[in-house]
Structures are given as structure tokens and as C-alpha cells.
Design an enzyme around this catalytic site. Structure first.
Site, PDB file in Angstrom:
ATOM      1  N   PHE A 165       0.341  -1.657  -0.321  1.00 32.74           N
ATOM      2  CA  PHE A 165       0.651   0.058  -0.032  1.00 32.74           C
ATOM      3  C   PHE A 165       1.007   1.488   0.034  1.00 32.74           C
ATOM      4  O   PHE A 165       0.072   2.345  -0.407  1.00 32.74           O
ATOM      5  CB  PHE A 165      -0.760   0.025   1.454  1.00 32.74           C
ATOM      6  N   ARG A 193      -5.993  -1.218  -0.912  1.00 33.40           N
ATOM      7  CA  ARG A 193      -5.500  -0.816   0.417  1.00 33.40           C
ATOM      8  C   ARG A 193      -6.009   0.513  -0.723  1.00 33.40           C
ATOM      9  O   ARG A 193      -6.156   1.482  -0.480  1.00 33.40           O
ATOM     10  CB  ARG A 193      -5.313   0.004   1.258  1.00 33.40           C
ATOM     11  N   SER A 242       5.069  -7.663   3.101  1.00 29.99           N
ATOM     12  CA  SER A 242       5.944  -7.097   4.496  1.00 29.99           C
ATOM     13  C   SER A 242       6.692  -8.828   4.549  1.00 29.99           C
ATOM     14  O   SER A 242       5.985  -9.170   3.809  1.00 29.99           O
ATOM     15  CB  SER A 242       4.370  -7.720   6.205  1.00 29.99           C
ATOM     16  N   CYS A 297       9.436   1.280   3.685  1.00 29.19           N
ATOM     17  CA  CYS A 297      10.335   0.068   4.046  1.00 29.19           C
ATOM     18  C   CYS A 297      11.467   0.742   4.459  1.00 29.19           C
ATOM     19  O   CYS A 297      12.739   0.020   4.792  1.00 29.19           O
ATOM     20  CB  CYS A 297      10.181  -0.633   3.123  1.00 29.19           C
TER      21      CYS A 297
HETATM   22  P1  NAD Z   1       1.184  -6.857   2.906  1.00 32.60           P
HETATM   23  O1  NAD Z   1       2.580  -7.855   3.428  1.00 32.60           O
HETATM   24  O2  NAD Z   1       0.163  -6.801   4.138  1.00 32.60           O
HETATM   25  O3  NAD Z   1       1.082  -6.822   1.439  1.00 32.60           O
HETATM   26  C1  NAD Z   1       1.603  -6.973   0.259  1.00 32.60           C
HETATM   27  C2  NAD Z   1       0.261  -7.510  -1.096  1.00 32.60           C
HETATM   28  O4  NAD Z   1       0.381  -8.315  -0.488  1.00 32.60           O
HETATM   29  C3  NAD Z   1      -0.690  -6.765  -0.363  1.00 32.60           C
HETATM   30  O5  NAD Z   1      -0.568  -6.851  -2.212  1.00 32.60           O
HETATM   31  C4  NAD Z   1      -1.717  -7.299  -0.160  1.00 32.60           C
HETATM   32  O6  NAD Z   1      -2.939  -7.526  -0.578  1.00 32.60           O
HETATM   33  C5  NAD Z   1      -0.985  -8.977  -0.625  1.00 32.60           C
HETATM   34  N1  NAD Z   1      -0.844  -9.744   0.632  1.00 32.60           N
HETATM   35  C6  NAD Z   1      -1.242  -9.491   2.128  1.00 32.60           C
HETATM   36  N2  NAD Z   1      -1.444 -10.575   2.656  1.00 32.60           N
HETATM   37  C7  NAD Z   1      -1.527 -11.939   2.005  1.00 32.60           C
HETATM   38  C8  NAD Z   1      -1.176 -12.747   2.026  1.00 32.60           C
HETATM   39  N3  NAD Z   1      -1.674 -13.765   2.728  1.00 32.60           N
HETATM   40  N4  NAD Z   1      -0.602 -13.528   1.244  1.00 32.60           N
HETATM   41  C9  NAD Z   1      -1.005 -13.188   0.005  1.00 32.60           C
HETATM   42  N5  NAD Z   1      -0.643 -11.755  -0.431  1.00 32.60           N
HETATM   43  C10 NAD Z   1      -1.173 -11.108   0.132  1.00 32.60           C
HETATM   44  O7  NAD Z   1       2.162  -5.147   2.916  1.00 32.60           O
HETATM   45  P2  NAD Z   1       1.556  -3.791   2.978  1.00 32.60           P
HETATM   46  O8  NAD Z   1       1.047  -4.039   4.469  1.00 32.60           O
HETATM   47  O9  NAD Z   1       0.960  -3.919   1.890  1.00 32.60           O
HETATM   48  O10 NAD Z   1       3.310  -3.417   2.689  1.00 32.60           O
HETATM   49  C11 NAD Z   1       3.761  -2.638   4.331  1.00 32.60           C
HETATM   50  C12 NAD Z   1       4.670  -3.921   3.879  1.00 32.60           C
HETATM   51  O11 NAD Z   1       6.100  -3.414   2.858  1.00 32.60           O
HETATM   52  C13 NAD Z   1       6.061  -2.795   5.003  1.00 32.60           C
HETATM   53  O12 NAD Z   1       6.355  -4.020   5.903  1.00 32.60           O
HETATM   54  C14 NAD Z   1       6.841  -2.845   4.435  1.00 32.60           C
HETATM   55  O13 NAD Z   1       8.428  -2.905   4.957  1.00 32.60           O
HETATM   56  C15 NAD Z   1       6.906  -3.797   3.008  1.00 32.60           C
HETATM   57  N6  NAD Z   1       7.802  -2.414   1.884  1.00 32.60           N
HETATM   58  C16 NAD Z   1       9.035  -3.410   1.741  1.00 32.60           C
HETATM   59  C17 NAD Z   1       9.788  -2.546   0.750  1.00 32.60           C
HETATM   60  C18 NAD Z   1      11.110  -3.072   0.242  1.00 32.60           C
HETATM   61  O14 NAD Z   1      11.805  -2.671  -0.913  1.00 32.60           O
HETATM   62  N7  NAD Z   1      11.084  -4.448   1.053  1.00 32.60           N
HETATM   63  C19 NAD Z   1       9.462  -1.515   0.253  1.00 32.60           C
HETATM   64  C20 NAD Z   1       7.911  -1.057   0.183  1.00 32.60           C
HETATM   65  C21 NAD Z   1       7.217  -1.500   1.459  1.00 32.60           C
END
Ligand code: NAD
Length: 511
Positions: A165, A193, A242, A297
Site C-alpha cells: 500500500f 487499500r 511485509s 520500508c
Molecule cells: P502486506 O504484506 O500486507 O501486503 C503486500 C501485498 O501482499 C498486497 O498486495 C496485499 O494485498 C498482499 N497480501 C497481503 N496479505 C497476503 C497474504 N496472506 N497472502 C498473499 N498476499 C497477501 O504489506 P503492506 O502492509 O501492503 O505494505 C507494508 C510492508 O511492505 C512493510 O512491511 C514494508 O516494510 C514493506 N515494504 C518493503 C519494501 C522493500 O523494498 N523491501 C518496499 C515497500 C514496502
């Protein structure tokens, strides 16, 4: 872990709200009987839209569209793909105001953060202009007598991109350009979201001369992702989100035989040395910790102060916090917006409470704002004397909470970074070249900064961490992204010399 509530089609909450759908081959697919979830305005806490989650039939429709488009797009000459990229950039820039507004409306970012996201989107897009060189392949002549060997980068086929998101535009665009320029076609799944920026992105891409169905958007959460990961036609999955979800995506996608890169979460340490320029360091910590409400992140979450740096940096940071303007992203003077959801707000508040209970010293308490405002606000919060093994230290909070950790030496500070399960970013603030050099060589993180709080590389250096911040190597930008989105075909060729004489050819050494 996921906190998106899936509503049944009959729910009363569905009445009267716009429904955001998937977008496949130029058509909107929004089945009103599909399960949905709510999209909020984080600044007011109100539901503004619903998003219809894709089922198996919709995913199959997207796979069929992307497969059909691949037949044409994989044959598109490099100059067509290059011209496509230029045209896409122009249209994206023309749509800037609408895209920035969507980042603010659904993601809650303050305008400077949303404009910043747009700028970084273009930075990453521009790295794809290295395509003629990056996709050049390689040639080795005469590897054995009469034998030449060369490498051809070939597209993978239909690929899927699954994004978080907190960058509703930037990460989808980075993935899209690298995948498309490499000759693949794409099924993109944004976070439910923030579904609308991806739909607008898709509509823009539809006007850029791509084959119909080359880029599609599928809405949904875990269930939809499972359908994508298990689908035999989809060749690769690029995920950002995440750590627990990244790990699961990597496991499941790999088990299904796909190429997977899965970027995860983080807990970024910034070392403050006693010889650092304290006012400059404090400005950097405040923007690194509280920019985008700490929902990056690469957000600075722990300031590891060495020796007597601790008292001075605490004073400098805490004196700056009251001046930060926290408000709705659309308010012109807001510098920090709300967090994305009620659950994220509650999670940050819980961590603050646990921090106090576990003995950290609360220097600036951001909790009052949560009670004062209707939206998902948490004020910038500062703790001192945070120690490893506590909730504040160990967990990614993903909110505007900064902790000061006190250590005596640089080695002690670097040990902390080494022991962290995450390895996304780490920085040092110092006036010493020697300390900086030691840090940049030895710090256990993938992106490292010297007097830079958020050391995300620009352009052709890809972003990407180490340890539990990434599963499966590669990257989102530049040459590494091209490597992810192509497989190498190694060709070995021999033209036997036995027929040369009859054709009037002689092989003269040295000619
Ligand atoms: P999230 O893991 O909840 O969701 C990410 C994506 O996965 C979304 O498209 C979501 O719909 C999908 N998703 C959620 N739960 C799932 C599941 N159980 N099975 C399969 N798909 C699922 O993450 P978020 O809250 O959207 O984003 C924040 C997180 O992303 C933080 O932990 C942040 O550190 C990380 N992030 C990492 C980077 C990087 O480059 N390492 C960059 C941006 C964000």
C-alpha cells in the site's frame, strides 16, 4: 500480516459506494456480487470506495488476455519497445495531478510525500532507458575451434506483480516498465487499500500502443494472490510487502516452479557518532523517521547513538518534533499525514504502550492526536533508552515512532545491525571518513548510507535489502530488474570448416 476485512456481497456497507474493479484487456471487471473490501480516506476515517476482489474466473480471464498479448509483444522490436517507453513516460507525466491526488486520497500521504513518490516513480522509470544496453546479450567468439557462444535475453512470458500500500504508484510502475520493456506481459495486483492508482495506471498504459491485454490489473488480497501464484501459465512473481507475506509468496511461488523475487519488511538502524553534525543529523532523522508517517520500508526506526551523541541527538530531535505539521494530505501545509488504516493506527498505539511498559523512556508522546482526530492519525513519537529484546526494538512498527538506542562504541552499534533479522537499510552520521569507510564495508544491510538517512539508490542501482528483507535475489530497477524479467538463452554455434575449401575459403591464421 493482512488486516483487510473481506465483506460479503450482501453487506449493507456496500450500498451506494463506487466499486473499483479489476481491469483486463481494456475492460473494467467489477462484479457487484464478488467479495469486496473497503477503501478508506485515512485522513477522515471514512469509507470512500469498495474494491471487488477477483475470483478464479477473473484471474483466468486476465491470464488469457496477457497470454494473447504476449504473442505479439515478445516479437516487438527493441525500437518499438523503446518508443513505447518514451510515450508512456509522457502520458504518465501528463497524468501527474490525478495520480498524486489518488496517492493522497487512498494512501493518506502529505502532498510533499506524494509528489516525492511521483518523482521517484520517474527516476525508476528512467532507469529502463538503459534497455538497449541492458538487453544486449553477450557474445564469445571462438570458445573452441570453430565454435562461438552467445547469450540471448528472452522474455519470460506472463508475469505477476504484487505490491504494497505504501507506494501505490512507484512500485507498480517500476515493475511494469522492467517487465514490459523486457518483452513480458503483466498481471498486476495492487494492495486493496489503494486500488485506484493502479487502475488509472492501467488506463494510461492502454493508450500507449501496447497490445491489448499486455498490462492488466487484478484486485484482491491473499486468496487472489494464491490463484496467481498457483497458475501454471504465470512464469514469475515480483512481490513487495511485509516479511511474513514475502516469505510465504517466495515459498508458494517457488514450489509452483515460478521465478520469484519477494522484498520484505525492515527495521533500519541509523548510527549517530559523537562527531556527527548534530543539527544536520537531527533534520535527517526527523524526515527519515516521520516522512510518510514512518510507512516506508526504509524509514529510520532506530537511532543508535554512540557515546555522548545520545543526549545531544535526543535534544535536537525532540526540539524539532513540535514544529512538524501533521494533517490531511490535501491540506497545503501538512508535512505528515495519517497512517493507512485503523489497524495500523492501533498497532502503533499498542507499540507505544508496550514501549512504556517495557521500560523505554517516552520523550515525545504522539498518542493524543489519535484521540483528537477522526482519521488514522498518530503523532510523531520519540523514545529513548530502547533496548534489543523489547517490542519497540524488535518489530517493524510501520508508523511514526523513532527510538534512540544508547551504545558506547561503533563496533557495538554495528553488532546490533548484524544481529537484526532484517537487512534493508542502515546509515551512519559521522565526520570521520575512517568510521564511514568501515561502516560502508561491513554494515550488514543491502542499502547503506553515509550522512544520508534513507539510502535508497537512484536510477540504475536497484533497491533491495539482505536477510529477511528479501527472499530470492534480483531487484526492481536497472540491470538487476532486466535480469529478473528475462531468462538467458545460451546459444552454441559451429559451422564445420570441412566444407570451406570447396567454397573457395581458406583459413589463414592471423587474418
Ligand atoms: P502486506 O504484506 O500486507 O501486503 C503486500 C501485498 O501482499 C498486497 O498486495 C496485499 O494485498 C498482499 N497480501 C497481503 N496479505 C497476503 C497474504 N496472506 N497472502 C498473499 N498476499 C497477501 O504489506 P503492506 O502492509 O501492503 O505494505 C507494508 C510492508 O511492505 C512493510 O512491511 C514494508 O516494510 C514493506 N515494504 C518493503 C519494501 C522493500 O523494498 N523491501 C518496499 C515497500 C514496502
Amino acid at each position: 500480516m493482512p488486516e483487510v476485512e473481506i465483506l460479503s456481497a450482501s453487506s449493507e456497507q456496500l450500498q451506494g459506494l463506487p466499486l473499483v474493479g479489476s481491469r483486463i484487456a481494456g475492460e473494467t471487471v467489477a462484479d457487484p456480487s464478488a467479495p469486496t473490501s473497503q477503501v478508506f480516506d485515512p485522513a477522515t476515517g471514512e469509507v470512500t470506495r469498495l474494491v471487488a476482489h477477483a475470483d478464479a474466473a477473473t484471474v483466468q480471464r486476465a491470464v488469457d488476455a496477457a497470454s494473447a498479448a504476449f504473442v505479439e509483444w515478445r516479437e516487438a522490436a527493441q525500437n518499438r519497445r523503446f518508443a513505447w517507453l518514451m510515450g508512456f513516460r509522457e502520458r504518465l507525466v501528463a497524468a501527474r495531478p490525478a495520480l498524486v491526488d489518488l496517492i493522497i486520497d487512498e494512501g493518506g500521504k502529505a502532498r510533499p510525500d506524494a509528489e516525492g513518490e511521483f518523482n521517484r516513480t520517474l527516476d525508476g522509470l528512467d532507469s529502463a532507458f538503459s534497455m538497449p544496453v541492458a538487453l544486449q546479450g553477450a557474445y564469445s567468439e571462438q570458445v573452441a575451434r570453430g565454435i562461438d557462444t552467445y547469450a540471448l535475453p528472452r522474455p519470460l512470458g506472463v508475469v505477476t506483480t504484487i505490491t504494497p500500500f505504501n507506494f501505490p504508484l512507484m512500485i507498480p510502475v517500476w515493475d511494469a516498465v522492467a517487465a514490459l520493456v523486457s518483452g513480458n506481459t503483466v498481471i498486476h495486483k495492487p494492495s486493496p487499500r489503494v486500488p485506484s492508482a493502479s487502475v488509472l495506471l492501467c488506463e494510461i498504459l492502454e493508450q500507449t500502443g501496447l497490445p491489448v491485454g499486455a498490462f492488466n490489473v487484478i484486485q484482491g488480497e491473499a486468496e487472489t494472490v494464491g490463484l496467481l501464484l498457483d497458475h501454471p501459465v504465470i512464469q514469475a512473481a515480483s512481490f513487495v510487502g511485509s516479511t511474513p507475506v514475502a516469505h510465504e509468496i517466495y515459498r508458494r511461488g517457488s514450489a509452483a516452479g515460478k521465478r520469484v523475487q519477494a522484498m520484505g519488511g525492515a527495521k533500519n538502524h541509523v548510527i549517530v557518532m559523537p562527531d556527527a553534525d548534530m543539527p544536520f543529523t537531527a533534520d535527517s532523522l526527523v524526515s527519515g523517521a516521520f516522512g510518510s508517517s514512518g510507512q516506508r520500508c526504509m524509514a529510520v526506526t532506530l537511532a543508535v547513538a554512540v557515546g555522548d551523541a545520545a543526549d545531544r541527538i535526543r535534544e535536537e530531535v525532540s526540539s524539532r518534533i513540535p514544529a512538524l505539521k501533521v494533517g490531511a494530505g490535501r491540506d497545503a501545509d501538512s508535512e505528515m499525514g495519517p497512517v493507512i488504516s485503523r489497524e495500523s493506527q492501533q498497532r502503533a498505539l499498542d507499540y507505544i504502550e508496550k514501549g512504556v511498559a517495557e521500560g523505554a523512556e517516552l520523550v515525545v508522546d504522539g498518542r493524543a492526536l489519535a484521540a483528537e482526530r477522526a482519521g488514522f492519525f498518530v503523532g510523531p513519537t520519540l523514545f529513548d533508552r530502547v533496548v534489543p529484546g523489547t517490542s519497540l526494538y524488535d518489530n517493524e512498527i510501520f508508523g511514526p515512532v523513532l527510538g534512540i538506542v544508547r551504545v558506547e562504541t561503533l563496533d557495538e552499534a554495528m553488532d546490533l545491525i548484524d544481529r537484526s533479522p532484517y537487512g534493508n537499510g542502515a546509515s551512519i552520521f559521522t565526520g570521520s571518513g575512517l568510521a564511514a569507510r568501515k561502516f560502508q564495508r561491513d554494515a550488514g544491510a543491502g542499502m547503506v548510507g553515509v550522512n544520508v538517512p534513507i539510502p535508497v539508490p537512484v536510477n540504475s542501482f536497484s533497491t533491495g535489502g539482505w536477510k529477511a528483507s528479501v527472499f530470492g535475489a534480483h531487484g526492481l530497477l536497472g540491470p538487476e530488474a532486466f535480469r529478473f524479467y528475462t531468462h538467458q538463452k545460451i546459444v552454441t554455434v559451429r559451422w564445420p570448416e570441412s566444407g570451406a575449401q570447396s567454397m573457395g575459403m581458406a583459413f589463414n591464421p592471423g587474418r
